[in-house]
Enzyme design. Structure first.
Site, mmCIF file in Angstrom:
data_model
loop_
_atom_site.group_PDB
_atom_site.id
_atom_site.type_symbol
_atom_site.label_atom_id
_atom_site.label_comp_id
_atom_site.label_asym_id
_atom_site.label_seq_id
_atom_site.Cartn_x
_atom_site.Cartn_y
_atom_site.Cartn_z
ATOM 1 N N ASN A 9 7.881 5.594 3.334
ATOM 2 C CA ASN A 9 8.048 6.520 4.451
ATOM 3 C C ASN A 9 8.401 5.685 5.679
ATOM 4 O OD1 ASN A 9 7.836 8.363 6.502
ATOM 5 N ND2 ASN A 9 5.644 8.772 6.232
ATOM 6 N N TRP A 10 9.665 5.733 6.059
ATOM 7 C CA TRP A 10 10.129 4.878 7.157
ATOM 8 C C TRP A 10 9.747 5.439 8.523
ATOM 9 C CZ3 TRP A 10 15.820 3.231 5.477
ATOM 10 C CH2 TRP A 10 15.751 2.574 4.238
ATOM 11 N N LYS A 11 9.213 6.642 8.555
ATOM 12 C CA LYS A 11 8.790 7.288 9.814
ATOM 13 C C LYS A 11 9.922 7.216 10.829
ATOM 14 C CE LYS A 11 4.028 6.401 8.530
ATOM 15 N NZ LYS A 11 2.650 6.132 8.918
ATOM 16 N N HIS A 94 2.239 15.493 6.183
ATOM 17 C CA HIS A 94 1.785 14.152 6.568
ATOM 18 C C HIS A 94 0.779 14.273 7.711
ATOM 19 C CE1 HIS A 94 1.761 10.046 8.036
ATOM 20 N NE2 HIS A 94 2.220 9.706 6.842
ATOM 21 N N GLU A 96 0.442 12.651 10.317
ATOM 22 C CA GLU A 96 1.033 12.579 11.661
ATOM 23 C C GLU A 96 1.585 13.939 12.080
ATOM 24 O OE1 GLU A 96 3.435 9.116 10.847
ATOM 25 O OE2 GLU A 96 1.575 7.976 10.676
ATOM 26 N N GLU A 166 -3.858 10.238 1.636
ATOM 27 C CA GLU A 166 -3.718 9.245 2.703
ATOM 28 C C GLU A 166 -4.882 9.410 3.689
ATOM 29 O OE1 GLU A 166 0.627 7.851 3.175
ATOM 30 O OE2 GLU A 166 0.422 9.679 4.329
ATOM 31 N N GLY A 172 -1.792 2.795 9.046
ATOM 32 C CA GLY A 172 -1.327 1.942 10.135
ATOM 33 C C GLY A 172 -2.404 1.077 10.754
ATOM 34 N N SER A 212 -2.036 1.701 4.685
ATOM 35 C CA SER A 212 -2.071 0.233 4.714
ATOM 36 C C SER A 212 -1.868 -0.395 3.336
ATOM 37 C CB SER A 212 -3.366 -0.272 5.367
ATOM 38 O OG SER A 212 -3.403 0.138 6.722
ATOM 39 N N GLY A 233 3.962 3.049 4.353
ATOM 40 C CA GLY A 233 4.558 3.163 5.685
ATOM 41 C C GLY A 233 5.120 1.823 6.133
ATOM 42 N N GLY A 234 4.343 1.116 6.949
ATOM 43 C CA GLY A 234 4.808 -0.126 7.576
ATOM 44 C C GLY A 234 5.451 -1.116 6.614
HETATM 45 P P1 13P Z 1 0.989 2.593 6.598
HETATM 46 O O1 13P Z 1 1.375 2.075 5.229
HETATM 47 O O2 13P Z 1 1.785 1.984 7.697
HETATM 48 O O3 13P Z 1 -0.482 2.547 6.794
HETATM 49 O O4 13P Z 1 1.403 4.171 6.598
HETATM 50 C C1 13P Z 1 1.006 4.977 5.560
HETATM 51 C C2 13P Z 1 1.691 6.275 5.687
HETATM 52 O O5 13P Z 1 1.439 7.032 6.597
HETATM 53 C C3 13P Z 1 2.700 6.613 4.676
HETATM 54 O O6 13P Z 1 3.083 7.948 4.765
#
Ligand code: 13P
Length: 251
Positions: A9-11, A94, A96, A166, A172, A212, A233-234
């Site tokens: 997920n590149w956000k 998600h 977020e 998640e 994050g 993470s 994510g990251g």
């Molecule tokens: P991180 O891997 O950066 O913690 O993000 C997880 C995430 O929200 C994937 O959708």
């Protein structure tokens, strides 16, 4: 039995040029992987260019969100338009979206149904806050999110839905859930799916862990019985990290 999924997920990251460069790297270095499904969810602006880059590649393109209707909804994107631009999947619910944009379970349920009806696969996200975990309410929260967000789905629809657990406190923060914490939640989710649907549906549903996930913790997570992949994510923003995660050590 369940083909694992590693999803990135590149956000809200990557210009079109940056996205193209990363996708080309992934295409070059992951196309031989036949025992894992790879999904990437870039920002909307990069979807069309990436769709052409990923032609002839097993990497699946996903949207990060969608709206359940079409028409006069300024600023939104529909499942049909995601499909039109080359997506075969979409992330819905998600944390977020839930936390920063106040998305509620019933709205998320409308999105899930609209996306499935359009033929997209759905990565349906759930997870508890740190306060909820500390108050021993994790299972209660997950159950509500599943019962409401997946309301009205049948076993046939479930063949195209993947759950992503998640925990919000792990996203994050660098503080991943321990293997045991993640496995416990995944086991609970699978048990609930077998109550809501049936045992074979629950056994066939992929449940991803997100929060993470890094090259140095993926192997342990993937050794857990009920963890069928990761939503990253990251670490999905760097080719070498994401490739290492996709090439986690099989037992
Ligand atoms: P991180 O891997 O950066 O913690 O993000 C997880 C995430 O929200 C994937 O959708």
């Amino acid at each position: 039995m369940r083909t694992p999924i590693i999803a990135g997920n590149w956000k809200l990251n990557k210009t079109v040029d940056e996205a193209l460069a990363l996708a080309k790297d992934l295409k070059g270095q992951l196309s031989d992987l036949t025992d894992v499904e790879i999904i990437i969810a870039p920002p909307f602006t990069a979807l069309a260019p990436l769709a052409s880059t990923l032609t002839d590649s097993p990497i699946v393109l996903a949207g990060q969100n969608c709206f359940p209707s079409e028409g006069a909804y300024t600023g939104e994107i529909s499942p049909a338009l995601l499909r039109d631009v080359g997506c075969r999947a979409v992330i819905i619910g998600h944390s977020e979206r839930r936390q920063l944009f106040a998305e509620q379970d019933d709205f998320i349920n409308q999105k899930v149904k609209a996306a499935l009806a359009t033929g997209l696969k759905v990565i349906f996200c759930i997870g508890e806050t740190l306060t909820e975990r500390n108050e021993n309410r994790t299972f209660e929260v997950l159950e509500k999110q599943i019962r409401m967000g997946m309301s009205g789905l049948d076993s046939a629809a479930m063949t195209r839905l993947t759950v992503a657990y998640e925990p919000i406190w792990a996203i994050g923060t660098g503080q991943t859930a321990s293997n045991e914490q993640a496995q416990e939640a995944h086991h609970f989710i699978r048990g609930l799916l077998s109550q809501l649907f049936d045992v074979s549906t629950a056994e066939a549903t992929r449940i991803l862990y997100g929060g993470s996930v890094k090259p140095d913790n993926i192997d342990g997570l993937m050794h857990q019985a009920d963890i069928d992949g990761a939503l990253v994510g990251g670490a999905s923003l760097k080719a070498c990290d994401f490739i290492r995660i996709a090439r986690y050590k099989r037992c």
